[in-house]
Design a protein around this motif. Sequence first.
Motif, mmCIF file in Angstrom:
data_model
loop_
_atom_site.group_PDB
_atom_site.id
_atom_site.type_symbol
_atom_site.label_atom_id
_atom_site.label_comp_id
_atom_site.label_asym_id
_atom_site.label_seq_id
_atom_site.Cartn_x
_atom_site.Cartn_y
_atom_site.Cartn_z
ATOM 1 N N UNK A 101 0.849 -1.191 0.000
ATOM 2 C CA UNK A 101 0.000 0.000 0.000
ATOM 3 C C UNK A 101 0.887 1.244 0.000
ATOM 4 N N UNK A 159 0.798 5.315 0.983
ATOM 5 C CA UNK A 159 0.086 6.343 1.726
ATOM 6 C C UNK A 159 0.809 7.675 1.551
ATOM 7 N N UNK A 206 -4.610 6.804 2.318
ATOM 8 C CA UNK A 206 -4.284 5.755 1.365
ATOM 9 C C UNK A 206 -4.378 6.298 -0.044
ATOM 10 N N UNK A 239 -3.532 0.754 -3.728
ATOM 11 C CA UNK A 239 -3.177 -0.608 -3.343
ATOM 12 C C UNK A 239 -2.430 -1.227 -4.505
ATOM 13 N N UNK A 266 -7.169 5.101 -5.028
ATOM 14 C CA UNK A 266 -8.272 5.685 -4.262
ATOM 15 C C UNK A 266 -8.846 6.876 -5.041
ATOM 16 N N UNK A 294 4.583 7.055 2.541
ATOM 17 C CA UNK A 294 4.869 5.842 3.310
ATOM 18 C C UNK A 294 4.264 4.633 2.609
ATOM 19 N N UNK A 322 1.489 -6.029 3.338
ATOM 20 C CA UNK A 322 0.581 -6.862 4.116
ATOM 21 C C UNK A 322 1.157 -8.256 4.253
ATOM 22 N N UNK A 364 -0.238 -5.143 8.659
ATOM 23 C CA UNK A 364 0.549 -4.295 7.772
ATOM 24 C C UNK A 364 1.792 -3.806 8.498
ATOM 25 N N UNK A 422 -5.377 -2.215 14.562
ATOM 26 C CA UNK A 422 -3.960 -2.067 14.885
ATOM 27 C C UNK A 422 -3.711 -0.730 15.571
ATOM 28 N N UNK A 452 -0.506 1.939 16.291
ATOM 29 C CA UNK A 452 0.823 2.303 15.813
ATOM 30 C C UNK A 452 1.323 3.514 16.599
ATOM 31 N N UNK A 487 -1.679 -5.630 17.369
ATOM 32 C CA UNK A 487 -2.751 -5.962 16.436
ATOM 33 C C UNK A 487 -3.736 -6.851 17.163
ATOM 34 N N UNK A 497 -7.973 -3.091 3.923
ATOM 35 C CA UNK A 497 -7.532 -1.704 3.896
ATOM 36 C C UNK A 497 -7.706 -1.109 5.284
ATOM 37 N N UNK A 498 -6.780 -0.220 5.625
ATOM 38 C CA UNK A 498 -6.805 0.393 6.952
ATOM 39 C C UNK A 498 -7.536 1.723 6.904
ATOM 40 N N UNK A 520 -7.970 5.001 9.109
ATOM 41 C CA UNK A 520 -7.155 5.593 10.158
ATOM 42 C C UNK A 520 -7.904 6.598 11.016
#
Lengths: 115, 111
Positions: free
Chosen positions: A34, A36, A46, A49, A59, A93, A97, A104, B34, B36, B49, B98-99, B101
């Motif tokens: 991914x 970012x 994001x 992918x 996205x 960044x 995965x 991740x 998760x 961080x 996690x 997909x995360x 946030x």
Amino acid sequence: GAVVSQHPSWVICKSGTSVKIECRSLDFQATTMFWYRQFPKQSLMLMATSNEGSKATYEQGVEKDKFLINHASLTLSTLTVTSAHPEDSSFYICSARVSPLNEQFFGPGTRLTVL
Amino acid sequence: KQEVTQIPAALSVPEGENLVLNCSFTDSAIYNLQWFRQDPGKGLTSLLLIQSSQREQTSGRLNASLDKSSGRSTLYIAASQPGDSATYLCAASDSNYQLIWGAGTKLIIKP
């Protein structure tokens, strides 16, 4: 844990040039990575992918022709910022995965400054 | 659409105190969650996690809990140290891995 590296860690370039950022999984294979972007004092957003051997999924609002993503191997994904402009200056960044928990792991980031 | 919220946005506490960071999410159908930490100008370090079937995870002085029914997760830091100063981010993983946030909590531990 799994280790992800990014190169370069920082780059300064002139407006109009293209910049390539590499993301590598060092001790594991990653079918999915991914990308970012993070602006100062904001959370990560994001961008896309990246799936090994296929086209990246972008996205909404992210220009695929401007942010070219290539995931040619199971350990390397690249993001190329084409014709960079000052508004592209940001912290980029990547993450990879890891199965089976689908956790991740993140690279250290690349600081891009476009003059 | 999943939304993740972290409160407070910033927190400053004296060294040695125990503290709790909060993370809430609107859709309980998460795959995992998760936590961080991010140091200024640096990348992310994965702390803990929690799978959707789990209630908590522990690592050293850190303990993260997950309550899907109430849409909440907490990160408990015991005996805080100045080195714990950082921005803490939580992220919920959807079925596509997909995360999503939160905006983060900036933590300052005063010596």
